[in-house]
Design a protein around this motif. Structure first.
Motif, PDB file in Angstrom:
ATOM      1  N   ILE A   1      26.647  40.155  31.142  1.00  0.00           N
ATOM      2  CA  ILE A   1      26.357  39.912  29.732  1.00  0.00           C
ATOM      3  C   ILE A   1      25.649  41.159  29.197  1.00  0.00           C
ATOM      4  N   VAL A   2      26.045  41.623  28.015  1.00  0.00           N
ATOM      5  CA  VAL A   2      25.534  42.875  27.459  1.00  0.00           C
ATOM      6  C   VAL A   2      24.722  42.576  26.203  1.00  0.00           C
ATOM      7  N   PHE A   3      23.521  43.148  26.155  1.00  0.00           N
ATOM      8  CA  PHE A   3      22.637  43.002  25.001  1.00  0.00           C
ATOM      9  C   PHE A   3      22.475  44.350  24.329  1.00  0.00           C
TER      10      PHE A   3
ATOM     11  N   LEU B   1      23.039  52.955  28.972  1.00  0.00           N
ATOM     12  CA  LEU B   1      23.250  51.652  29.595  1.00  0.00           C
ATOM     13  C   LEU B   1      22.267  51.465  30.744  1.00  0.00           C
ATOM     14  N   CYS B   2      21.838  50.232  30.934  1.00  0.00           N
ATOM     15  CA  CYS B   2      20.958  49.923  32.057  1.00  0.00           C
ATOM     16  C   CYS B   2      21.184  48.465  32.466  1.00  0.00           C
ATOM     17  N   ASP B   3      21.542  48.258  33.733  1.00  0.00           N
ATOM     18  CA  ASP B   3      21.780  46.911  34.245  1.00  0.00           C
ATOM     19  C   ASP B   3      20.503  46.336  34.847  1.00  0.00           C
TER      20      ASP B   3
ATOM     21  N   VAL C   1      24.044  39.372  36.347  1.00  0.00           N
ATOM     22  CA  VAL C   1      23.818  40.734  35.876  1.00  0.00           C
ATOM     23  C   VAL C   1      23.834  40.762  34.347  1.00  0.00           C
ATOM     24  N   PHE C   2      22.847  41.447  33.783  1.00  0.00           N
ATOM     25  CA  PHE C   2      22.843  41.698  32.340  1.00  0.00           C
ATOM     26  C   PHE C   2      22.748  43.199  32.142  1.00  0.00           C
ATOM     27  N   GLN C   3      23.169  43.652  30.971  1.00  0.00           N
ATOM     28  CA  GLN C   3      23.111  45.081  30.668  1.00  0.00           C
ATOM     29  C   GLN C   3      22.443  45.286  29.315  1.00  0.00           C
TER      30      GLN C   3
ATOM     31  N   MET D   1      15.712  46.059  37.863  1.00  0.00           N
ATOM     32  CA  MET D   1      16.466  46.906  36.940  1.00  0.00           C
ATOM     33  C   MET D   1      17.050  48.092  37.684  1.00  0.00           C
ATOM     34  N   ARG D   2      18.253  48.489  37.295  1.00  0.00           N
ATOM     35  CA  ARG D   2      18.885  49.675  37.863  1.00  0.00           C
ATOM     36  C   ARG D   2      18.552  50.883  36.980  1.00  0.00           C
ATOM     37  N   GLU D   3      19.062  52.047  37.346  1.00  0.00           N
ATOM     38  CA  GLU D   3      18.798  53.276  36.597  1.00  0.00           C
ATOM     39  C   GLU D   3      19.539  53.272  35.253  1.00  0.00           C
ATOM     40  N   VAL D   4      18.988  53.984  34.284  1.00  0.00           N
ATOM     41  CA  VAL D   4      19.657  54.193  32.998  1.00  0.00           C
ATOM     42  C   VAL D   4      20.789  55.188  33.229  1.00  0.00           C
ATOM     43  N   LYS D   5      21.951  54.925  32.617  1.00  0.00           N
ATOM     44  CA  LYS D   5      23.099  55.820  32.790  1.00  0.00           C
ATOM     45  C   LYS D   5      23.868  55.928  31.476  1.00  0.00           C
TER      46      LYS D   5
END
Length: 127
Positions: free
Chosen positions: A75-77, A110-112, A120-122, A97-101
């Protein structure tokens, strides 16, 4: 006949409705607009809604510990604040949280992240 489709609600089937209701309302500030006896919650998420529906009893095996769902859905916010600062803020609250890319010739950062059950959300911020 031409029909217009507008996304209204995304429903996650979850083990612990109360835990995810608390996560999305406390971490993201989503308003709980409907809730029913720990089996259903509906949260307002901007122009859409997130439904949390308890999975069937056949899948509720609490003896295995915390439930983590392996899903191919994200899901993307869209956000309007600095993604790096928000990522740090979420990590300070214990959110994975993962790294910003970003990508070449792509206008967004983007960051998941992952909710307590592995969904998973982004976060998506325009550059």
């Amino acid at each position: 006949m031409k029909t217009t489709f507008n996304l209204d609600t995304i429903i996650f089937y979850v083990q612990d409705v109360e835990n995810l209701k608390t996560f999305y309302s406390a971490i993201f500030g989503f308003e709980v607009v409907e809730a029913f006896e720990s089996t259903w919650a509906l949260l307002s998420a901007g122009d859409g809604k997130i439904g949390l529906h308890q999975i069937g009893a056949d899948y509720l095996d609490k003896s295995k510990g915390a439930f983590k769902f392996d899903s191919n859905t994200k899901i993307v916010f869209n956000i309007d604040q600095d993604i790096h600062l928000l990522r740090t803020h979420l990590m300070d609250q214990g959110v994975e949280m993962r790294e910003v890319k970003t990508f070449d010739a792509y206008d967004y950062w983007l960051c998941d992240g992952v909710d307590p059950e592995g969904n998973v959300f982004q976060l998506k911020q325009q550059k």
